[in-house]
Design a protein around this motif. Structure first.
Motif, PDB file in Angstrom:
ATOM      1  N   GLU B 165       0.841  -1.196   0.000  1.00  0.00           N
ATOM      2  CA  GLU B 165       0.000   0.000   0.000  1.00  0.00           C
ATOM      3  C   GLU B 165       0.879   1.250   0.000  1.00  0.00           C
ATOM      4  O   GLU B 165       0.661   2.177  -0.785  1.00  0.00           O
ATOM      5  N   TYR B 168       2.475   1.856  -3.332  1.00  0.00           N
ATOM      6  CA  TYR B 168       1.498   2.375  -4.303  1.00  0.00           C
ATOM      7  C   TYR B 168       1.126   3.819  -4.012  1.00  0.00           C
ATOM      8  O   TYR B 168       0.953   4.614  -4.937  1.00  0.00           O
ATOM      9  N   ILE B 172       1.553   6.516  -6.928  1.00  0.00           N
ATOM     10  CA  ILE B 172       0.458   7.317  -7.473  1.00  0.00           C
ATOM     11  C   ILE B 172       0.704   8.812  -7.239  1.00  0.00           C
ATOM     12  O   ILE B 172       0.488   9.635  -8.129  1.00  0.00           O
TER      13      ILE B 172
END
Lengths: 253, 358
Positions: B165, B168, B172
């Protein structure tokens, strides 16, 4: 008359008065060489002619149009007809030789067309022809910065030929090259001048090159023209007048 | 040569006047600096060294009258000091007298300033060798280190998911930051914007805004966004995004500022328009630096994402916070090792990629 410069002045923001009332006529098909010490105003003069530098006052009439006072689209149209070759070649190093040559055509291409690089076959054929003129067809797809100095300068010449220029400016085009390469690069200017009939204005440092290639020479000193005439008439007296008392002429092959 | 002689003869008077004005400004600056230095010295000696250390007061009393009196005293000292032209500031601004008194003042007062600052810093930091080596403390630390180095693998699943997580979130945030940073960078590159006053004003205002945004740590942004959109990965991503845009726009614009102007000149000489110049002369020169900076920021963002998790930004930081709160040090140990590993890998990979690009 292809180019008529009248009473051209340029004062830089720093206060340097680089050109002090230069007047000059250039006939179609001439090979005019500008000589003078570094800082005498040679570069400024050449850059004023294609408006890379904004002249402070005076007129520059090119093909009966005063380009010293043009703006926007009209200025860009005038610039298209004047090619320029620089001392440092000024190629986009990471792009291919062919891409650099095509850059010379940008002025005549539509913006979107040039952004997506959707060049017509005609443009590509022209680019190859220009590369042929300077003898670099073999290297069309290699990165520009992998070439030697002399080869890069020839690519720069090909780029300026893409403009189909009426006038070709060359700002000390061989000053960063070795003597042998200098001569071969100068021969391309001669070829363009003789075979394509393009008028050339070129600034040079070595008098032997001036005598060999120029059809006419002017000398600048502290922003003023101090000599105008045949390159063969520049004798020792004139040489010392142009370059100062302590200067001595060096030969280049 | 011409200019110098012109200045000597025609402009002799204004130059001298300008020099006089410059000297006056130096005096004013020196006076202010002397007043500040005197105020600072007295305050530090009185409060940090006398009150806190010698009297060992817990709560420092504060009164406006006292501080005001000190200020007035320093005004007098500072003004007098500058007036005699023997002070440190006079030396700094180059208007000091050239005598022994001035020289000794500078030397002694300079060392005095350094010494009281160091001593006050030492006292304020409450440095205590005793507590660093107290038996009980050392035992506690040993127990903790022991737990950290015998990690509990039971939560490997959870930790892995949280780590992914985090990666990511960082990815992003980095990807979404590219378009805005790209656009902003062109408007904050000096060499593109200095041409006329209007664009220069835009450049200046944008620079100020970006500097302001950047000066707020991602951690603070995370707190703001966790209130705004609720605790979780989204808040963490937004925090990183804002910070990355501001930082990357700066790096990008510096890349634009350091390009070779030659091709720009050459292509504008062919009669190309502005868009064509940017696209064909500037963009090819900045693509690789941009890519390199972007990868570098992904690397940094992974690191920051773990920290941001501590204040509610989701990911592995969040998990770390939970187990730390429960004092389950063996689980914390696993998480810490995992973070260290991922950070090391990211650092290595991004370094190699950036090396390969150049």
């Amino acid at each position: 008359m292809l180019l008529t410069v009248r009473d051209l002045h340029k004062t830089y923001k720093s206060g340097t008065h680089a050109l002090k009332g230069v007047s000059l006529d250039v006939k179609e098909g001439e090979f005019l060489v500008v000589i003078g010490l570094s800082g005498s105003g040679k570069s400024t003069l050449l850059r004023c002619i294609n408006r890379l530098v904004e002249p402070t006052s005076g007129t520059i009439s090119f093909l009966n149009q005063d380009i010293a006072h043009l703006k926007g689209d009209q200025l860009r149209k005038a610039k298209r007809q004047i090619g320029m070759v620089f001392q440092q070649f000024n190629l986009v190093k990471r792009r291919s030789v062919l891409a650099n040559v095509i850059n010379g055509r940008l002025g005549s291409l539509r913006t979107l067309e040039s952004i997506f690089r959707s060049y017509s076959d005609g443009v590509l054929a022209d680019a190859n022809k220009c590369l042929e003129t300077v003898g670099i067809t073999d290297y069309a797809n290699v990165r520009a910065d992998t070439l030697s100095g002399g080869q890069q300068q020839r690519v720069a010449i090909a780029r300026s030929l893409m403009q189909n220029p009426r006038l070709l400016l060359a700002d000390e085009p061989v000053a960063s090259l070795d003597p042998a390469t200098s001569n071969s690069v100068m021969q391309y200017f001669e070829k363009i001048n003789k075979e394509l009939g393009t008028t050339v204005i070129c600034s040079l440092h070595f008098l032997s090159l001036v005598r060999r290639y120029a059809s006419r020479a002017i000398a600048l000193k502290a922003g003023e023209i101090v000599y105008e005439g045949s390159p063969d008439d520049i004798d020792q007296t004139w040489f010392k007048r142009i370059y100062g008392e302590e200067a001595e002429e060096v030969e280049i092959v | 040569m011409n200019e110098i002689s012109a200045m000597g003869s025609d402009r002799a008077v204004p130059v001298a006047a300008g020099e006089k004005a410059g000297r006056r400004i130096k005096y004013i600056k020196a006076t202010f600096l002397d007043i500040f230095l005197a105020f600072y010295s007295i305050l530090v000696v009185q409060r940090a060294i006398y009150d806190r250390f010698i009297l060992d007061l817990r709560d420092l009393p504060f009164s406006w009258t006292e501080t005001g009196a000190i200020f007035i005293l320093s005004c007098v000292i500072g003004a007098w000091w500058t007036y005699t032209r023997t002070s440190l500031s006079c030396r700094l601004f180059g208007i000091a007298k050239n005598n022994n008194v001035a020289e000794w003042t500078v030397e002694i007062f300079g060392w005095f300033l350094f010494d009281i600052t160091f001593i006050a810093g030492w006292i304020t930091t409450k440095i205590s060798i005793v507590s660093l080596f107290s038996g009980e403390g050392v035992q506690g630390a040993a127990r903790l280190f022991g737990a950290l180095f015998t990690p509990q693998f039971g939560i490997l699943n959870d930790a892995l998911f949280a780590m992914i997580e985090t990666i990511y979130i960082a990815l992003i945030a980095t990807l979404l930051s590219i378009p805005p940073a790209l656009i902003l960078s062109f408007f904050t590159a000096r060499n593109l914007m200095k041409e006329n006053k209007f664009t220069y004003a835009i450049y200046y205002i944008l620079r100020i805004i970006l500097n302001f945004v950047r000066s707020i740590e991602a951690l603070i942004w995370a707190i703001i966004f966790s209130v705004w959109v609720g605790i979780g990965p989204f808040a963490g991503m937004l925090a990183l995004l804002v910070h990355t845009i501001a930082s990357n726009a700066r790096l990008y614009s510096e890349a634009i500022e350091s390009i070779d102007q030659g091709p720009v000149e050459a292509i504008s000489a062919t009669g190309a328009n502005r868009i064509q110049i940017v696209w064909h002369a500037i963009v090819p020169q900045i693509v690789l630096p941009f890519l390199s900076y972007t990868i570098y920021w992904w690397d940094i963002n992974v690191r920051m994402a773990t920290i941001i998790g501590l204040v509610g930004g989701g990911g592995i930081g969040n998990l770390l916070m939970q187990y730390q709160g429960l004092a389950r040090w063996r689980e914390v140990g696993l998480i810490v090792i995992m973070i260290a590993f991922v950070v090391w890998v990211m650092d290595y990979v991004s370094g190699r990629i950036r090396e390969a690009i150049y």
